[in-house]
Design a protein around this motif. Structure first.
Motif, PDB file in Angstrom:
ATOM      1  N   PHE A   1     -10.605  99.452  48.678  1.00 52.84           N
ATOM      2  CA  PHE A   1     -11.928  99.220  49.282  1.00 52.84           C
ATOM      3  C   PHE A   1     -11.878  98.380  50.555  1.00 52.84           C
ATOM      4  O   PHE A   1     -12.873  98.296  51.271  1.00 52.84           O
TER       5      PHE A   1
ATOM      6  N   GLY B   1     -11.556 101.888  36.499  1.00 55.99           N
ATOM      7  CA  GLY B   1     -10.538 100.866  36.782  1.00 55.99           C
ATOM      8  C   GLY B   1     -10.930  99.480  36.282  1.00 55.99           C
ATOM      9  O   GLY B   1     -10.143  98.807  35.600  1.00 55.99           O
TER      10      GLY B   1
ATOM     11  N   SER C   1     -16.248 105.751  46.603  1.00 56.51           N
ATOM     12  CA  SER C   1     -15.299 105.633  45.499  1.00 56.51           C
ATOM     13  C   SER C   1     -14.568 106.941  45.276  1.00 56.51           C
ATOM     14  O   SER C   1     -13.368 106.982  45.055  1.00 56.51           O
TER      15      SER C   1
HETATM   16  P1  ADP Z   1     -13.299 102.975  40.966  1.00 52.91           P
HETATM   17  O1  ADP Z   1     -12.459 104.000  40.356  1.00 52.91           O
HETATM   18  O2  ADP Z   1     -14.500 103.516  41.626  1.00 52.91           O
HETATM   19  O3  ADP Z   1     -12.535 102.008  41.789  1.00 52.91           O
HETATM   20  P2  ADP Z   1     -13.662 100.690  39.312  1.00 52.91           P
HETATM   21  O4  ADP Z   1     -14.158 100.553  37.926  1.00 52.91           O
HETATM   22  O5  ADP Z   1     -12.296 100.229  39.611  1.00 52.91           O
HETATM   23  O6  ADP Z   1     -13.865 102.180  39.708  1.00 52.91           O
HETATM   24  O7  ADP Z   1     -14.657  99.925  40.255  1.00 52.91           O
HETATM   25  C1  ADP Z   1     -16.029 100.096  40.111  1.00 52.91           C
HETATM   26  C2  ADP Z   1     -16.749  99.881  41.418  1.00 52.91           C
HETATM   27  O8  ADP Z   1     -16.697  98.502  41.759  1.00 52.91           O
HETATM   28  C3  ADP Z   1     -16.122 100.582  42.582  1.00 52.91           C
HETATM   29  O9  ADP Z   1     -16.600 101.909  42.665  1.00 52.91           O
HETATM   30  C4  ADP Z   1     -16.560  99.758  43.758  1.00 52.91           C
HETATM   31  O10 ADP Z   1     -17.848 100.149  44.138  1.00 52.91           O
HETATM   32  C5  ADP Z   1     -16.628  98.365  43.181  1.00 52.91           C
HETATM   33  N1  ADP Z   1     -15.408  97.577  43.504  1.00 52.91           N
HETATM   34  C6  ADP Z   1     -14.360  97.326  42.695  1.00 52.91           C
HETATM   35  N2  ADP Z   1     -13.446  96.538  43.281  1.00 52.91           N
HETATM   36  C7  ADP Z   1     -13.911  96.291  44.539  1.00 52.91           C
HETATM   37  C8  ADP Z   1     -13.433  95.534  45.665  1.00 52.91           C
HETATM   38  N3  ADP Z   1     -12.277  94.899  45.622  1.00 52.91           N
HETATM   39  N4  ADP Z   1     -14.225  95.501  46.773  1.00 52.91           N
HETATM   40  C9  ADP Z   1     -15.402  96.131  46.819  1.00 52.91           C
HETATM   41  N5  ADP Z   1     -15.929  96.865  45.782  1.00 52.91           N
HETATM   42  C10 ADP Z   1     -15.186  96.937  44.670  1.00 52.91           C
END
Ligand code: ADP
Length: 428
Positions: A335, A394, A385
């Motif tokens: 991200f 995740g 995403s």
């Molecule tokens: P994804 O597979 O979309 O990464 P996650 O469960 O890992 O799914 O994360 C959920 C959501 O949280 C992401 O879609 C993103 O919108 C937000 N997110 C997670 N980590 C970050 C980060 N380091 N910076 C910004 N947004 C984040």
């Protein structure tokens, strides 16, 4: 014939009537004995009074003993040694008939008096008959009253049973009627309603999860289908076909990742992932994860710094915790835009905890979304995403991994100013 399983209403009624009848019987026996004792006491007193009167008349010769016998209705005999001074007609009274006797004697004379106790016996007999009739009547009334009362008391149970019978998986929002929340049935209904609420929430979550999962699975399939259909409509060069197959494989990769993550989460939630806890040095674990993902950061020209201080021993399943930290760092790299800064640090606190921080200079997570990002399939920006290949699982996996290691995840972020995930673990 005995009823094998009498209803609660029948049992309550029988207990109520039985207890009441027993109390009435005990009371009746008590009353009877008391009345009997006092009637005989007063009869004895009358005999004593008679003796005193006869003695007075006899000694002072103030009256006629025969007339006295007629007046008092008492039978008596006055003797002076062997000589009978006076004897009422029919003396001595027949031993078969009920008589109450008393005697008064000194060296010169002896007086014996007796009173008929038939009236006392008749009174007691009447009392016994009244009681013998009243007790079965009272028992009957207790049965009827008890049955009616038990019916009224148990009515809420019937209403609860009727409602509960109608509740199915589709109507988990229905609640049992609570007539009085402070009585026993009210409390039972409230507890049942709380259970229903939890079930309802769990069902709702399951429903949402199934819908989300189906949607997630359908998207790559749709992409594959449309890529395949479009390329079938025209003839392509070998290079073109390779490209099509490549993009299809990308979707297959996504599907595989998704299914693997789903499987992992489902098994984790069912507690079916055996954890092998051992003492792990967090420095090694964090260094290993950073080295593994460094290439991704380099691809995006990101600056990845790793700060490790002192040995930090933690009791956990290294594979599971590594998976969680990998997801956090992978997200940070995913991200954060190119040329961004990512910091990974492992340290221990004075309070005795081990802390891993994964910080980035990326877009941050708005405050409104922060409590939801750990939910399965929740994404702040859905399209972004997907572009980055995320499955939306995740963070849910990361949270499970940290919690399975006895720790917790904290999130600090301001939209537009980067994100900090802090993992706090108890040190061994
Ligand atoms: P994804 O597979 O979309 O990464 P996650 O469960 O890992 O799914 O994360 C959920 C959501 O949280 C992401 O879609 C993103 O919108 C937000 N997110 C997670 N980590 C970050 C980060 N380091 N910076 C910004 N947004 C984040």
């Amino acid at each position: 014939m005995m009823i094998a399983h009498p209803t609660v209403r029948a049992r309550l009624t029988l207990w109520h009537a039985g207890a009441l009848t027993l109390v009435i019987c005990l009371f009746a026996v008590g009353v009877f004995l008391f009345v009997r004792a006092s009637l005989y006491r007063s009869l004895d007193q009358q005999v004593r009074d008679d003796l005193a009167t006869i003695e007075k008349v006899y000694r002072e010769e103030t009256g006629d003993l025969g007339e006295l016998a007629l007046r008092t209705g008492t039978h008596f005999e006055v003797t002076e040694g062997p000589t009978v001074v006076h004897r009422t007609a029919g003396w001595p009274p027949p031993s078969a008939a009920p008589f109450r006797q008393g005697a008064l004697a000194d060296s010169a004379h002896r007086i014996v008096a007796a009173r008929d106790e038939t009236p006392v016996r008749q009174t007691l007999w009447t009392l016994a008959i009244i009681m013998a009739t009243a007790i079965p009547c009272a028992a009957g009334l207790a049965l009827i009253g008890g049955y009616f009362l038990a019916g009224r008391v148990l009515a809420p149970v019937g209403a609860m049973a009727d409602t509960a019978r109608r509740i199915t998986a589709d109507s988990l929002d229905a609640r049992l009627p609570v007539s009085n929340s402070s009585d026993e049935f009210g409390r039972l209904a409230s507890v049942f309603n709380e259970t229903l609420s939890r079930l309802d929430a769990a069902f709702e979550q399951l429903r949402r999860f199934t819908a989300d999962a189906s949607h997630e699975l359908r998207t790559p399939l749709t992409v594959m289908r449309s890529v395949g259909e479009v390329s079938l409509q025209r003839s392509l060069s070998a290079e073109g076909y390779r490209e099509v197959i490549g993009s299809m494989l990308e979707e297959v990769d996504r599907l595989t990742r998704l299914v693997e993550n789903l499987l992992l989460l489902t098994r984790a939630e069912a507690g079916r992932i055996p954890l092998t806890r051992a003492s792990v040095d967090l420095r090694d674990l964090v260094a290993g994860v950073s080295d593994g993902l460094r290439v991704l950061a380099e691809e995006k020209n990101q600056e990845l710094t790793v700060e490790l201080t002192g040995p930090i021993a933690v009791e956990c399943d290294a594979t599971v915790l590594r998976q969680g930290i990998t997801n956090l760092l992978h997200n940070a790299i995913k991200f954060t835009p190119p040329k961004g800064i990512i910091r990974v640090a492992a340290s221990s606190t004075v309070a005795g905890d081990a802390v891993i921080e994964v910080e980035d200079s990326g877009p941050g997570i708005p405050a409104a979304d922060q409590h939801r990002v750990f939910e399965r399939f929740y994404r702040v920006d859905h399209s972004r995403s997907r572009d980055t290949g995320g499955t939306g699982l995740g963070l849910a996996i990361a949270r499970w991994a940290v919690e399975a290691s006895g720790g917790r995840i904290e999130l600090e972020s301001v939209a537009g100013q980067g994100t900090l995930f802090r993992v706090v673990l108890p040190r061994s």
